[in-house]
Design an enzyme around this catalytic site. Structure first.
Site, PDB file in Angstrom:
ATOM      1  N   ASP A 126       0.825  -1.211   0.000  1.00  0.00           N
ATOM      2  CA  ASP A 126       0.000   0.000   0.000  1.00  0.00           C
ATOM      3  C   ASP A 126       0.863   1.267   0.000  1.00  0.00           C
ATOM      4  OD1 ASP A 126      -2.406   1.391  -0.045  1.00  0.00           O
ATOM      5  OD2 ASP A 126      -3.269   0.271   1.619  1.00  0.00           O
ATOM      6  N   ASP A 154     -10.375   1.772  -3.773  1.00  0.00           N
ATOM      7  CA  ASP A 154     -10.846   1.410  -2.438  1.00  0.00           C
ATOM      8  C   ASP A 154     -12.366   1.322  -2.375  1.00  0.00           C
ATOM      9  OD1 ASP A 154      -8.419   1.083  -1.213  1.00  0.00           O
ATOM     10  OD2 ASP A 154      -8.364   3.069  -0.302  1.00  0.00           O
TER      11      ASP A 154
END
Length: 686
Positions: free
Chosen positions: A426, A483
């Site tokens: 990430d 997301d």
């Protein structure tokens, strides 16, 4: 004058040089092998008239300010505070030299799989400070418009259209990533180009850092397109690289460009640890437990996920340091003994006993001030001390070898001591300052880690789709596209991202019944079929599922597994839908023997009856048998008798691409799925 050509499937580039930097005379559909390039150069010549210089400043691969070029120069550099204005001369094959400034420019060209890759490499005899080095500059088409993309968190790949006009369209991503805001992708469309027809020119900068695109119409009417790293992000040195610029071209619409990009990324960019291994169905526990890690709970969730069809279990954020929320512990990559007194091994062994492999979330480029690492090495943090934080975190300076060494050692220790086949990598914070060295640092770290652990797959995630490009995909195998697990939003995001990305690298998960990022409640069938269009996974708490939801999810997952041997290598072809409420695409097998069509009804249509969908990419002379896979989902309000509700249809490719198919009426938030097979031995004569 010297001329030469570069060819790959569907496109030709012709360059000419006359002692200096070459100019691209032609970028277009494939020219005949017999084309007289000297005559082509003559045909491309320009007139001189009143109000102009006595000669036309060349629109070269690196437009030179020293040649009175009236637009954006391709090189902006300084030495000892003074600007440099090189005048390059040919000094060998694709090598150009300016003795006065001590600069040497190299043109790098590669052509494969329908994609041409161009780049510049610049060397200086003594250090210079570089502000801008364009990748090789190409002329823009003289008609049509520019299709580019904007975006944001949970809203990636939003298409934007702009006309050519006098002056400059400049898009610059200065956040240190390829970016939500301006992904490095654009198409230059001739008039009337659509998904399935017309001429389109595609360009993609394969670079995971900040970048700039300039599309400029000069005062004389010529048009140039420049790509490069973000202005001013490069430092003082003696060697620089522009980043690779990938080119595609199609005279059959955007799909031709898209499929060339898809195939190139899947087959030539990504290096698969095991190319023969089917892409596994993921389960990610983030939206089920967030930071609340508890071994019995996670074992129960893993067992349920496996029963639904998951093949890889990913433990997300919260397993390290004292990570109970997002305010601490980034940088401290040691297992939290409070949550994991026996380490991760008990969970890994349970996951494997359920027939799944194990993956782990990391965010190595970041640090919290509340961490042992930040307290020990405040000098490793990029940017000023009083910077604005993002997600309560800061960025480690990956230009420092000692930082990369620390991160490599930490990650190597985790991978060497655990059976982990996947990292979700990430990147949740923008850079505090533009810095190209940061991108170079992450590529170096990834290269080292891949070399040490070649069987570990890595996913590029940056608050979702904030770092998606062919540069990062040279070192990774999957991207987390967004997301947002809202299937309505995902339907559009992945549809537009398919202009670049193949299904095999595009993660798409079935989210919770009530989406955590939009609040919408979306039926399971729609959520599952949207995820099944790409690399499928789940990211919800399986304990929330009703029996009907679980059964629906298992059925769609079973279909995905039974078909992934061809869908994950299929071409994604976007259909020109006559109804803006319907987003439709086909996945066409490499041998063109079969296809699946997804028609997603995201909202209520303006008209009462469905409009026909024209298919694409088929052999017009072949015959296809088309069936409605989920016809049992037809609503009682669909009272008529569209043929596909009762039996398959057998039609020619010509009929399917011209007349099209009319599907039954449906509510919003539903998906029709059609399967098609070419009938062998039934090819019609032209």
């Amino acid at each position: 004058m010297t001329t030469y050509r570069i060819d790959t499937t569907g496109q030709t580039l012709v360059f000419a040089e006359d002692g200096g930097l070459p100019c691209c005379l032609y970028w277009g559909p494939t020219l005949p092998e017999s084309e007289d390039l000297g005559a082509l150069a003559q045909a491309a010549g320009n007139d001189i008239t009143g109000g102009m210089l006595d000669a036309l400043p060349p629109l070269s691969i690196l437009p030179e300010a020293s040649r009175s070029f009236p637009g954006q120069p391709g090189l902006i550099a300084y030495r000892d505070g003074l600007p440099l204005y090189p005048g390059f001369k040919a000094a060998g094959e694709r090598r150009y030299r300016c003795d006065a400034t001590g600069l040497t420019l190299f043109l790098e060209i590669k052509a494969e799989n329908g994609v041409v890759t161009l780049a510049h490499r610049l060397e200086a005899d003594t250090p210079i400070t570089l502000h801008h080095l364009a990748a090789p500059v190409l002329p823009g088409p003289q008609s049509g418009e520019i299709l580019h993309f904007s975006g944001r968190w949970i809203g990636e790949f939003l298409p934007q259209r702009a006309p050519w006009q006098p002056g400059m369209l400049k898009r610059e991503a200065r956040t240190g990533r390829s970016g939500h805001e301006h992904p490095p992708l654009a198409f230059f469309l001739e008039d009337s180009a659509t998904n399935t027809a017309g001429t389109a020119f595609g360009m993609h900068l394969a670079y995971p850092g900040g970048h700039v695109m300039i599309a400029e119409e000069l005062p004389d009417g010529r048009r140039q397109i420049q790509w490069g790293k973000a202005t001013g992000t490069q430092t003082t040195g003696t060697e620089f690289h522009s980043a690779d610029l990938l080119l595609t071209l199609s005279d059959k619409g955007l799909n031709g460009c898209a499929t060339a990009f898809q195939r190139h990324i899947r087959d030539a960019v990504v290096t698969w640890p095991d190319p023969d291994r089917p892409r596994p169905v993921h389960y990610n526990c983030w939206e089920a437990v967030y930071f609340d890690h508890d071994l019995p709970t996670l074992k129960d969730i893993a067992t349920r996920a496996a029963a639904l069809g998951a093949e890889r279990f990913v433990l997300d954020d919260g397993w390290f340091g004292r990570r109970d929320d997002d305010t601490s512990s980034l940088g401290d990559w040691q297992i939290d003994p409070r949550k994991w007194p026996d380490g991760l091994t008990p969970l890994i062994e349970h996951v494997q006993s359920e027939g799944m492999t194990f993956g782990l979330w990391v965010e190595p480029e970041m640090v919290n001030l509340n961490s042992d690492l930040a307290r020990a090495h405040p000098d490793w943090i990029l940017g000023p001390k009083d910077q604005i934080e993002g997600r309560q975190q800061r960025v480690l300076d990956l230009s420092l070898p000692e930082v990369r060494e620390y991160l490599f050692d930490a990650l190597d220790a985790i991978l060497s001591s655990h059976d982990i086949d996947y990292l979700k990598w990430d990147h949740n914070r923008l850079l505090p300052i533009p810095d190209a060295a940061q991108a170079d640092g992450i590529l170096d770290l990834l290269w080292r880690l891949r070399a040490a652990h070649p069987q570990t797959e890595i996913e590029s995630c940056a608050s979702g789709g904030g770092r998606i490009d062919a540069g990062i995909l040279r070192h990774t195998h999957r991207v987390w596209l967004s997301d947002s697990n809202d299937a309505i939003e995902r339907l559009c995001i992945q549809h537009d991202a398919a202009l670049l990305l193949p299904a095999a690298v595009t993660g798409s998960h079935v989210g919770p019944r009530q989406c955590h990022t939009s609040g919408r409640i979306i039926p399971m069938a729609f959520r599952a079929w949207v995820a099944a269009q790409r690399h499928m996974g789940f990211e919800m708490d399986p304990r929330e599922l009703t029996e009907d939801e679980a059964e629906t999810l298992k059925q769609v997952t079973t279909w995905w597994k039974e078909n992934r041997h061809w869908t994950m290598s299929a071409d994604i072809l976007r259909l020109d839908s006559f109804d803006p409420a319907v987003t439709a695409e086909m996945q066409l097998a490499q041998d063109k023997s079969r296809f699946v069509l997804f028609a997603g009804q995201s909202q209520t249509s303006a008209q009462i009856l469905p409009r026909p969908l024209r298919l694409t990419g088929l052999d017009p002379q072949a015959t296809y048998r088309v069936s409605l896979l989920n016809k049992d989902e037809a609503h009682r309000l669909s009272r008529g008798a569209p043929a596909l509700k009762s039996a398959p249809l057998t039609l020619s490719g010509a009929a399917l691409m011209t007349l099209g198919l009319t599907l039954p009426w449906r509510f919003a938030q539903t998906m029709w799925v059609l399967e098609g097979h070419r009938l062998e031995g039934d090819r019609r004569e032209p």
